[in-house]
Design a protein around this motif. Sequence first.
Motif, PDB file in Angstrom:
ATOM      1  N   HIS A 152       0.830  -1.207   0.000  1.00 17.45           N
ATOM      2  CA  HIS A 152       0.000   0.000   0.000  1.00 17.45           C
ATOM      3  C   HIS A 152       0.864   1.257   0.000  1.00 17.45           C
ATOM      4  O   HIS A 152       0.619   2.199  -0.765  1.00 17.45           O
ATOM      5  N   SER A 153       1.887   1.275   0.827  1.00 16.94           N
ATOM      6  CA  SER A 153       2.762   2.445   0.911  1.00 16.94           C
ATOM      7  C   SER A 153       3.532   2.672  -0.387  1.00 16.94           C
ATOM      8  O   SER A 153       3.754   3.815  -0.795  1.00 16.94           O
ATOM      9  N   LEU A 154       3.929   1.577  -1.043  1.00 18.07           N
ATOM     10  CA  LEU A 154       4.756   1.694  -2.243  1.00 18.07           C
ATOM     11  C   LEU A 154       3.958   2.051  -3.495  1.00 18.07           C
ATOM     12  O   LEU A 154       4.485   2.699  -4.408  1.00 18.07           O
ATOM     13  N   THR A 155       2.711   1.645  -3.554  1.00 19.04           N
ATOM     14  CA  THR A 155       1.957   1.783  -4.811  1.00 19.04           C
ATOM     15  C   THR A 155       0.762   2.720  -4.734  1.00 19.04           C
ATOM     16  O   THR A 155       0.104   2.952  -5.752  1.00 19.04           O
ATOM     17  N   PHE A 156       0.469   3.257  -3.560  1.00 18.49           N
ATOM     18  CA  PHE A 156      -0.757   4.042  -3.428  1.00 18.49           C
ATOM     19  C   PHE A 156      -0.744   5.283  -4.314  1.00 18.49           C
ATOM     20  O   PHE A 156      -1.771   5.646  -4.907  1.00 18.49           O
ATOM     21  N   HIS A 157       0.396   5.974  -4.409  1.00 12.72           N
ATOM     22  CA  HIS A 157       0.428   7.228  -5.166  1.00 12.72           C
ATOM     23  C   HIS A 157       0.080   7.005  -6.636  1.00 12.72           C
ATOM     24  O   HIS A 157      -0.626   7.818  -7.245  1.00 12.72           O
ATOM     25  N   GLU A 158       0.545   5.898  -7.225  1.00 11.30           N
ATOM     26  CA  GLU A 158       0.217   5.610  -8.622  1.00 11.30           C
ATOM     27  C   GLU A 158      -1.248   5.202  -8.763  1.00 11.30           C
ATOM     28  O   GLU A 158      -1.948   5.649  -9.686  1.00 11.30           O
ATOM     29  N   TRP A 159      -1.706   4.335  -7.851  1.00 12.33           N
ATOM     30  CA  TRP A 159      -3.101   3.894  -7.897  1.00 12.33           C
ATOM     31  C   TRP A 159      -4.046   5.080  -7.706  1.00 12.33           C
ATOM     32  O   TRP A 159      -5.070   5.190  -8.388  1.00 12.33           O
TER      33      TRP A 159
END
Length: 261
Positions: free
Chosen positions: A192-199
């Motif tokens: 969640h921390s690694l991919t949230f900004h793109e999602w």
Amino acid sequence: MTAKEKDAFFKVLKDIKLPDEYSLAIRGSLPKRVASIIIELCHLFKCLCAKVLKESDLDELKSQSAMILCEMEKIFPPSFFTMMVHLIMHLAEKVKLGGAVAYRWMYPIERYLEGVETRCNRPLRYDDEDDIEHSNEGVLRIKLDSQSLLQAHRYIFFNTYEVTPFIEQHKDFLKKQHRSLRLSQFQIERHHSLTFHEWFHDRVTRMEQQGYAIFQKIKWLSKEPSDVALTYSGYLVNGLRFHTKTHEKNLKTQNSGVAVI
């Protein structure tokens, strides 16, 4: 203490750095005889400033004043006894003639003085109304690297109330996407921390294309932030002052670092 121990002790006092508005108290640093007479002097002033006083108490305080000064003469050199020190002897008599000190000192009057700086209207030294110091001294414009930019962006995401529903949606999405892998809660949080900004960017973009009404703040947050940032040499928060190590290099106080007590 020996001469060597005294040198080491005074060197520590010379080099020590404390935060602003913090005092250094050295327990047991004074001989008992000296400490006791200073405590008696403080108690004398406390009694003289009381709001309620009896005439008999003032006579006793006058006698105590004489005894305290005599004891001080046995300890301190003659140069210590200036006119101001001698006036201690007459304070009790002055209270007897003029009334309680609490009703005659200047503190209440200072509250109504205009155009004159007093202890009552002096601006706060640590005014953190705007969080950041008002002075522009030490302000630098820098360019953030990709990692720092991403960390700053994440911090804003995870500390903005309006983004909370999207955070929950993304976690549910990850659980469904990796259901077969049976990821632990820690692994989900990490993804969640690694991919949230793109999602989050893709999610808001799709919602805009589908005609959903989206708050302007959400639209702004979904865009990649500017990589230009301002750095400050000082920061005020909750009445506390923090400085960078470079800024306080030549200062007598230390306001950098965190100490856990």
